[in-house]
Enzyme design. Structure first.
Site, PDB file in Angstrom:
ATOM      1  N   SER A 114       0.860  -1.189   0.000  1.00  0.00           N
ATOM      2  CA  SER A 114       0.000   0.000   0.000  1.00  0.00           C
ATOM      3  C   SER A 114       0.894   1.236   0.000  1.00  0.00           C
ATOM      4  CB  SER A 114      -0.921   0.003   1.223  1.00  0.00           C
ATOM      5  OG  SER A 114      -0.166   0.277   2.376  1.00  0.00           O
ATOM      6  N   ASP A 129      -0.276  -1.331  -4.603  1.00  0.00           N
ATOM      7  CA  ASP A 129      -1.739  -1.414  -4.472  1.00  0.00           C
ATOM      8  C   ASP A 129      -2.326   0.011  -4.522  1.00  0.00           C
ATOM      9  OD1 ASP A 129      -4.090  -2.852  -4.110  1.00  0.00           O
ATOM     10  OD2 ASP A 129      -3.963  -2.864  -1.915  1.00  0.00           O
ATOM     11  N   GLU A 168      -9.056   0.378 -11.758  1.00  0.00           N
ATOM     12  CA  GLU A 168     -10.347   0.087 -11.113  1.00  0.00           C
ATOM     13  C   GLU A 168     -11.488   0.916 -11.679  1.00  0.00           C
ATOM     14  OE1 GLU A 168     -10.211   0.151  -6.776  1.00  0.00           O
ATOM     15  OE2 GLU A 168     -12.316   0.778  -6.657  1.00  0.00           O
ATOM     16  N   GLY A 182     -11.467  -4.622   4.311  1.00  0.00           N
ATOM     17  CA  GLY A 182     -11.671  -4.683   5.766  1.00  0.00           C
ATOM     18  C   GLY A 182     -12.574  -5.845   6.140  1.00  0.00           C
ATOM     19  N   GLY A 189     -10.772  -7.145  -1.443  1.00  0.00           N
ATOM     20  CA  GLY A 189     -11.549  -7.440  -0.239  1.00  0.00           C
ATOM     21  C   GLY A 189     -11.615  -8.918   0.080  1.00  0.00           C
ATOM     22  N   ASN A 191      -6.850 -10.368  -3.571  1.00  0.00           N
ATOM     23  CA  ASN A 191      -6.144  -9.473  -2.642  1.00  0.00           C
ATOM     24  C   ASN A 191      -6.516  -9.771  -1.194  1.00  0.00           C
ATOM     25  OD1 ASN A 191      -5.423  -8.193  -4.992  1.00  0.00           O
ATOM     26  ND2 ASN A 191      -6.162  -6.188  -4.397  1.00  0.00           N
TER      27      ASN A 191
HETATM   28  P1  13P Z   1      -8.888  -6.962   2.641  1.00  0.00           P
HETATM   29  O1  13P Z   1      -8.159  -6.009   3.517  1.00  0.00           O
HETATM   30  O2  13P Z   1     -10.355  -6.963   2.842  1.00  0.00           O
HETATM   31  O3  13P Z   1      -8.303  -8.339   2.685  1.00  0.00           O
HETATM   32  O4  13P Z   1      -8.715  -6.439   1.115  1.00  0.00           O
HETATM   33  C1  13P Z   1      -7.432  -6.327   0.585  1.00  0.00           C
HETATM   34  C2  13P Z   1      -7.435  -5.616  -0.717  1.00  0.00           C
HETATM   35  O5  13P Z   1      -8.351  -5.734  -1.513  1.00  0.00           O
HETATM   36  C3  13P Z   1      -6.269  -4.781  -1.023  1.00  0.00           C
HETATM   37  O6  13P Z   1      -6.412  -4.028  -2.172  1.00  0.00           O
END
Ligand code: 13P
Length: 291
Positions: free
Chosen positions: A50, A82, A134, A182, A210, A231
């Site tokens: 990130s 990311d 995206e 999350g 996610g 991810n």
């Molecule tokens: P999570 O934190 O829900 O696992 O999602 C990670 C993500 O999609 C990073 O781009």
């Protein structure tokens, strides 16, 4: 192996019907745990970072950790940025050796997202680096990116098609299909029909954001419909903390740091191994490396 480009790995995954685990790294120990899991299972791996983590450690330390671990591993490992909205960070990652980047223009109106994504597409194509982009707005919290429930928006099918036509060599495409970053508060409502239509029409490897909290059945259904990159971040962060805290609770008198590092490593590695098995990428290192 040298750091691997992400696009050919994901094309292979899409063709062969598995997905590659893309974990958000925290520190050297976290990358070590991911690479150890991938090596034990002979699986391809995407280490993603990130923007907040890049800013915390700096470009060169991250690139050198991931590169050194990848070079000693007999499986392909890509280094990916990311969700990034800052072109300067994208340029600096490319200069430091990242093999792919994500430009996230999802907070902008479609035309503006398309225009900026196309500029970054040209930049990444010229640099020989993969691009993820995206459409729609994936809900939830991912480090600095916060999309409240009412701001989350599914991708529009026609916009997905024009977007992918404008950038035919995207390494991976991330349409919002109902998953969220999350912890899920309720059952996620995944639009499988949208996923299937977008994947079939564009032929692109699709990114599933996610990943934390989705069930094995949800993962498998999404992968069967075209998701080639999954991810995971939140679960990895939780295990990073839990590995350490559990040992501190169980052995409060341990005056040695290395057992804590080992406990964190083992907790994170076990989860990466479980996900690689679920995503069907165990034993696929050679398939992914062949492109
Ligand atoms: P999570 O934190 O829900 O696992 O999602 C990670 C993500 O999609 C990073 O781009």
């Amino acid at each position: 192996m040298p750091l691997a480009p992400m696009a050919p790995m994901l094309r292979s995954a899409r063709r062969s019907g598995y997905a590659i685990a893309a974990y958000n790294m925290i520190d050297y120990n976290s990358v070590r745990s991911m690479v150890a899991a991938a090596v034990d299972l002979d699986a391809p791996l995407i280490v993603q970072v990130s923007v907040k983590t890049v800013r915390h450690w700096g470009y060169r330390p991250i690139a050198s950790w991931v590169r050194a671990l990848a070079e000693d591993a007999p499986v392909p490992v890509a280094l990916h940025l990311d969700h990034c909205t800052d072109v300067a960070v994208i340029r600096d990652c490319i200069d430091a050796g990242w093999t792919s980047v994500m430009y996230d223009g999802s907070s902008k109106p479609f035309e503006e997202n398309l225009a900026t994504s196309s500029e970054i597409y040209a930049l990444t194509q010229a640099a020989g680096v993969g691009l993820e982009a995206e459409i729609g707005a994936i809900g939830g919290v991912e480090d600095d990116k916060v999309v409240a429930g009412d701001a989350a928006r599914l991708a529009d099918f026609d916009e997905c098609v024009s977007f992918c036509e404008a950038m035919p060599n995207l390494a991976v495409f991330a349409p919002a299909i109902g998953t969220a970053h999350g912890m899920y508060r309720g059952e996620p409502v995944i639009d499988y029909t949208l996923l299937e239509r977008v994947a079939k029409t564009t032929g692109m490897p699709i990114a599933l954001h996610g990943g934390t909290g989705l069930t094995e059945q949800q993962f498998k259904r999404c992968i069967g419909l075209g998701c080639a990159k999954v991810n995971i971040s939140t679960m990895h962060k939780m295990l990073f903390i839990k590995g350490f805290v559990d040992l501190a609770r169980d052995k409060p008198d341990l005056g040695e740091p290395l057992p804590f590092i080992a406990a964190q490593h083992d907790a994170m590695k076990a989860d990466v191994m479980a996900m690689i098995k679920t995503f069907g990428s165990a034993g696929k290192a050679a398939d992914a490396a062949a492109g």
